[in-house]
Write an enzyme that holds these catalytic residues in place. Sequence first.
Site, PDB file in Angstrom:
ATOM      1  N   ARG A  55       0.764  -1.291   0.024  1.00  0.00           N
ATOM      2  CA  ARG A  55       0.327  -0.059  -0.157  1.00  0.00           C
ATOM      3  C   ARG A  55       0.920   1.339   0.036  1.00  0.00           C
ATOM      4  O   ARG A  55       0.699   2.174  -0.856  1.00  0.00           O
ATOM      5  CB  ARG A  55      -1.131   0.014   1.214  1.00  0.00           C
ATOM      6  CG  ARG A  55      -2.275  -0.683   1.057  1.00  0.00           C
ATOM      7  CD  ARG A  55      -2.579  -1.192   2.337  1.00  0.00           C
ATOM      8  NE  ARG A  55      -1.570  -2.177   2.728  1.00  0.00           N
ATOM      9  CZ  ARG A  55      -1.876  -3.650   2.496  1.00  0.00           C
ATOM     10  NH1 ARG A  55      -2.906  -4.000   1.745  1.00  0.00           N
ATOM     11  NH2 ARG A  55      -0.814  -4.483   2.678  1.00  0.00           N
ATOM     12  N   THR A  56       1.693   1.478   0.923  1.00  0.00           N
ATOM     13  CA  THR A  56       2.564   2.580   1.080  1.00  0.00           C
ATOM     14  C   THR A  56       3.203   2.965  -0.065  1.00  0.00           C
ATOM     15  O   THR A  56       3.123   3.941  -0.798  1.00  0.00           O
ATOM     16  CB  THR A  56       3.559   2.442   2.270  1.00  0.00           C
ATOM     17  OG1 THR A  56       2.733   2.074   3.456  1.00  0.00           O
ATOM     18  CG2 THR A  56       4.199   3.958   2.488  1.00  0.00           C
ATOM     19  N   LYS A  85      26.744  -3.894  -1.658  1.00  0.00           N
ATOM     20  CA  LYS A  85      28.037  -3.396  -1.755  1.00  0.00           C
ATOM     21  C   LYS A  85      28.568  -2.787  -0.217  1.00  0.00           C
ATOM     22  O   LYS A  85      29.593  -2.183  -0.146  1.00  0.00           O
ATOM     23  CB  LYS A  85      28.355  -2.447  -2.917  1.00  0.00           C
ATOM     24  CG  LYS A  85      28.176  -3.084  -4.268  1.00  0.00           C
ATOM     25  CD  LYS A  85      28.393  -2.148  -5.289  1.00  0.00           C
ATOM     26  CE  LYS A  85      27.828  -2.539  -6.461  1.00  0.00           C
ATOM     27  NZ  LYS A  85      27.657  -1.527  -7.567  1.00  0.00           N
ATOM     28  N   ARG A 106      10.883   3.707   3.074  1.00  0.00           N
ATOM     29  CA  ARG A 106      10.817   2.855   4.248  1.00  0.00           C
ATOM     30  C   ARG A 106      11.956   2.078   4.597  1.00  0.00           C
ATOM     31  O   ARG A 106      12.737   1.513   3.726  1.00  0.00           O
ATOM     32  CB  ARG A 106       9.646   1.880   3.911  1.00  0.00           C
ATOM     33  CG  ARG A 106       9.466   0.801   5.069  1.00  0.00           C
ATOM     34  CD  ARG A 106       8.221  -0.061   4.770  1.00  0.00           C
ATOM     35  NE  ARG A 106       6.966   0.630   5.044  1.00  0.00           N
ATOM     36  CZ  ARG A 106       5.792   0.289   4.817  1.00  0.00           C
ATOM     37  NH1 ARG A 106       5.734  -1.350   4.790  1.00  0.00           N
ATOM     38  NH2 ARG A 106       4.713   0.936   5.347  1.00  0.00           N
ATOM     39  N   HIS A 134       4.908   5.719  11.405  1.00  0.00           N
ATOM     40  CA  HIS A 134       4.563   5.627  10.020  1.00  0.00           C
ATOM     41  C   HIS A 134       3.770   6.669   9.682  1.00  0.00           C
ATOM     42  O   HIS A 134       2.389   6.779   9.744  1.00  0.00           O
ATOM     43  CB  HIS A 134       3.782   4.372   9.899  1.00  0.00           C
ATOM     44  CG  HIS A 134       3.484   4.092   8.562  1.00  0.00           C
ATOM     45  ND1 HIS A 134       3.592   4.473   7.477  1.00  0.00           N
ATOM     46  CD2 HIS A 134       2.878   2.792   8.112  1.00  0.00           C
ATOM     47  CE1 HIS A 134       3.317   3.919   6.347  1.00  0.00           C
ATOM     48  NE2 HIS A 134       2.579   2.822   7.008  1.00  0.00           N
TER      49      HIS A 134
END
Length: 309
Positions: A55-56, A85, A106, A134
């Site tokens: 969703r986000t 890396k 995120r 959030h």
Amino acid sequence: MTNPLYQRHIISIADLCRAELELIIDTAGRLKATPQPTLLKNKVIASCFFEASTRTRLSFESAVQRLGGNVIGFADGGNTSLGKKGETLADSVRIISSYSDAFFMRHPKEGAARLASEFSSVPVINGGDGANQHPTQTLLDLFTIYETQGSLEGLKVAFVGDLKYGRTVHSLAQALSLFGCQFYFVAPQALAMPDYLIDELREKGIACSFHQSIEEVVDELDILYMTRVQKERFDETEYQYLRSGFVLNTDMLANAKKNLKVLHPLPRIDEIDIAVDSNPHAYYFEQARNGVFARQALLALVLTNHFGV
Ligand code: CP
């Protein structure tokens, strides 16, 4: 009048005052009613997901594209120079911000978005950092609550499920405390709301009560905010005993107030019976759709100085 969110980092809901939350909610409503397909023309927004999301990420990317902007980025941080890396987050952020006008991210670690904001030359929007915050979920939750109740003032709101680790619950309770809401916390002791948050709410004069089942409170509520009880945190016997108090079915809604809406940040596992989906109190899929409008509002305000004010 200046737009107070212009070029701001959005890291924690606690960084936003009541007037700023109201500005975002109002802007989301206007964008839902009247699309603005060229508002972000020629803007490049980076979408950086170091942790899984449906969703986000997709609602952010949809929001950018519906405002006429362009998206660059990645959905799998493991396949970047940071993941493969050993590049630092600070260096990655310096580079990403030099390619974009803003970026949302995120990350599994608490504090990662705040750290990123210290190295970024453009606004950073936190799409979730570990169990911490959030904020954009909270913005869409607030917009949805306002849309369904006509006000955020003085509502009776129950939070159900994993209140200990649930970052959406922490952020939403903090935000609704600015509007004098009354809270009911329904959770097993092992997943109770953290003490520091309860202390913070009580210092603000917010009424909080604690319960072991949805039935104890459901008839009083305006908003029933469900979250997932995480099976992996209990042995099977304990889980089966606990979940009976924290799984919503249609019978439990029989005497609910007419205006009650059931919300859930999703994904749902089995804490809401699928029969509830067609009940008039269910609003969680509309809530998820509102993520596009709330995120459009935030992008519009962060990236353009005069839209929304
Ligand atoms: N509600 C929410 O944050 O969903 P995703 O994890 O799918 O982004």
